[in-house]
Design an enzyme around this catalytic site. Structure first.
Site, mmCIF file in Angstrom:
data_model
loop_
_atom_site.group_PDB
_atom_site.id
_atom_site.type_symbol
_atom_site.label_atom_id
_atom_site.label_comp_id
_atom_site.label_asym_id
_atom_site.label_seq_id
_atom_site.Cartn_x
_atom_site.Cartn_y
_atom_site.Cartn_z
ATOM 1 N N CYS A 1 -9.973 -7.845 5.439
ATOM 2 C CA CYS A 1 -9.054 -7.580 4.435
ATOM 3 C C CYS A 1 -9.802 -7.251 2.886
ATOM 4 O O CYS A 1 -10.747 -7.759 2.616
ATOM 5 C CB CYS A 1 -8.607 -9.056 3.917
ATOM 6 N N CYS B 1 -6.292 -0.812 2.254
ATOM 7 C CA CYS B 1 -5.616 -2.206 2.553
ATOM 8 C C CYS B 1 -5.408 -2.088 4.206
ATOM 9 O O CYS B 1 -4.787 -0.997 4.559
ATOM 10 C CB CYS B 1 -4.156 -2.241 1.965
#
Ligand code: DGL
Length: 265
Positions: free
Chosen positions: A73, A183
């Site tokens: 992440c 992302c």
């Protein structure tokens, strides 16, 4: 040799794109994946909140006997990795937008970055852009709403297409030749993005770089696994089993893999 699993976590299902690459690269490793879908998205949370959530997950992964942690992440890496590395002795690998390779590879001198608000506003993003993309124009776009679309099984929806056109068209107009997917949810949108760019813009995602770093750390810490029948356990803090199913089929994970999906309670 160490046959304990590699722990991976993300604010949700996006990090499964990283897990898929690790699965391909490490044939004898088992994995425990934690999707914090209940608390997703992390992009709008404070660093303090993200540090608390990440610590909770790492404690859980350590309880599951994980030998190394991959933060799949960008947002959690930006907000928490320094604090987490100070707090834990277990090796922790983070992920960040591939601005440096994009800027080195670009022929047009203009690259795009699509990332969450948390990643874009993080200190690290600013310093990396300043340091590595000095001679490159970087068009940064926050992907408002995209994580939500992926988490809610809406990858192919009209709304997702509209959002992507809104974010990508200005990059096309500015002649970017590389777009950094900053992302881990965004690689799940690659086929939609390619429709918009007609496949003419290179998309960069960092999972191969993460695999390389993981191999290095496993070796350095004598943690290489030799499992002959490996396994992945996927925990979710949400109730999104059908989304996980869709993503697993989207990722075309070999049906001979041993994968178990569990609710984290
Ligand atoms: N997959 C996460 C990332 O790479 C999404 C963050 C979020 O939940 O906003 O940043």
């Amino acid at each position: 040799m160490n046959n304990n699993p590699i722990g991976i976590f993300d604010s949700g299902v996006g990090g499964l794109t990283v897990w898929k690459t690790l699965l391909q690269e490490f044939k004898n490793e088992s994995f425990v994946y934690f999707a914090d879908s209940k608390n997703c998205p992390y992009g709008n949370k404070t660093n303090k909140e993200i540090i608390a959530l990440s610590s909770f997950i790492i404690d859980f992964l350590i309880e599951q006997k994980c030998k190394l942690i991959v933060i799949a992440c960008n947002t959690a890496t930006a907000a928490a990795i320094n604090t987490l590395r100070e707090k834990y002795s277990i090796p922790i690998i983070g992920i960040e937008p591939a601005i440096k390779p994009a800027s080195l590879l670009s022929n047009t001198g203009c690259v795009g970055v699509l990332a969450t608000k948390g990643t874009v506003n993080g200190n690290h993003f600013k310093t990396t852009s300043e340091k590595f993309a000095k001679n490159t124009a970087v068009i940064t776009q926050i992907g408002y709403g995209l994580v939500h679309q992926v988490e809610n099984n809406l990858i192919d929806s009209e709304e997702t297409k509209k959002l992507l056109i809104r974010y990508i068209q200005p990059m096309i107009d500015n002649k970017v030749d590389y777009i950094v997917l900053g992302c881990t949810h965004y690689p799940l949108l690659i086929s939609e993005i390619n429709k918009i760019t007609k496949g003419k813009i290179h998309l960069l995602e960092p999972s191969q770089a993460i695999a390389k770093q993981t191999a290095k750390k496993l070796k350095e810490h004598c943690l290489i696994g030799e499992n002959t029948s490996r396994k992945t356990t996927i925990y979710t803090s949400g109730s999104n089993f059908s989304v996980i199913e869709t993503i697993l089929s989207h990722l075309q994970v070999n049906k001979f893999e041993q994968i178990e999906v569990k609710r984290f309670l």
